[in-house]
Design a protein around this motif. Sequence first.
Motif, PDB file in Angstrom:
ATOM      1  N   GLU A  50       0.818  -1.214   0.000  1.00 49.33           N
ATOM      2  CA  GLU A  50       0.000   0.000   0.000  1.00 49.33           C
ATOM      3  C   GLU A  50       0.858   1.273   0.000  1.00 49.33           C
ATOM      4  O   GLU A  50       0.332   2.374   0.178  1.00 49.33           O
ATOM      5  CB  GLU A  50      -0.923   0.000   1.225  1.00 49.33           C
ATOM      6  N   LYS A  63       3.513  -7.438  -9.078  1.00 50.99           N
ATOM      7  CA  LYS A  63       2.057  -7.547  -9.160  1.00 50.99           C
ATOM      8  C   LYS A  63       1.630  -8.662 -10.096  1.00 50.99           C
ATOM      9  O   LYS A  63       2.295  -8.952 -11.090  1.00 50.99           O
ATOM     10  CB  LYS A  63       1.455  -6.212  -9.611  1.00 50.99           C
ATOM     11  N   LYS A  68      -4.369  -7.386 -11.570  1.00 51.76           N
ATOM     12  CA  LYS A  68      -4.300  -5.960 -11.894  1.00 51.76           C
ATOM     13  C   LYS A  68      -5.281  -5.631 -13.010  1.00 51.76           C
ATOM     14  O   LYS A  68      -5.985  -4.606 -12.960  1.00 51.76           O
ATOM     15  CB  LYS A  68      -2.874  -5.603 -12.315  1.00 51.76           C
ATOM     16  N   THR A  73      -6.164  -3.785  -6.509  1.00 51.17           N
ATOM     17  CA  THR A  73      -5.058  -2.884  -6.191  1.00 51.17           C
ATOM     18  C   THR A  73      -4.416  -3.289  -4.861  1.00 51.17           C
ATOM     19  O   THR A  73      -4.949  -4.129  -4.125  1.00 51.17           O
ATOM     20  CB  THR A  73      -5.542  -1.429  -6.089  1.00 51.17           C
TER      21      THR A  73
END
Length: 295
Positions: A50, A63, A68, A73
Amino acid sequence: MTSYKYTKNNKALNDQQREFYEENGYIIIRNNVPHDLIDEFCSRFTDLCENRVPLVKPTVVIKDKSLKNQGYTGQYAVNKIHDFLNDDVLSKYAFYPAVADVVESIIGPNFMGVYSMLINKPPNGHPDISNHPLHQDMCYFPFRPIDTIVGTWTAMEDANEMNGCLFAIPGSHRPGVIYNHVYPNQEVKNQLYYGVQGFENEPRVNFIMEKGDTLFFHPLLLHGSGVNRSKASRKAISVHFADTNSFFIDIKGTPHEKPWEELQPVFKMDYIAICKLKGRHIRGNKGTFHYPSHL
């Protein structure tokens, strides 16, 4: 008197445990890492995902492309944090005595962390990204001796067949061979997720693990992990350790050449410099980690 090839001493393993590792190429130590420390790792994972805390080089957050693209997120789109050995919180895992003592029993008293990952298997990811085909971690390590390298993998959440636990072919380390690794024939190419072929009919064991259990395994052990078919994540923290006097080899014409051809342009340095950048001294003599010109 028993002769041991793959373990060094009884600091944290008894004879029965050492014999099991020698035969099978792995051992699971139950309840090896306390839950409060794992909870600290989980919080750090969330903070890094985050962007609440800065990344310390060479740490990188990877990721899951499929998640995604679905609009996920933060921590819900991340499947790995690589190279965390300079992170103040996550690096505690590599130094934790209950982990490091077993490492010392397997590879000896002088070692460094050479590769580190916090692995997340979020739900709803593409199966080709969620699973990891059968492979050997040694494919990625361009240094020797092989038998003074060991991998560790600690469950941060319970791992089972439903959420994509690890599996392995027991004893597959004993031939002493690094097999040819290729990308599987699948819809999505997951970078550096190579696999080996020809072992489809070999008996496998699933590693059903609870939070805090740690798997210690030889770098030639054939292993992989399944797809997360559950509704929750499956996290684990992992470090590979090597003797501090390990030496680099010339990778040209070896199974190491292909993965490092992909990695070197990303880091813009040669494989020796990359390995040294990723590593951190953990215990004992700092050693040489030198580079001879011969194999």
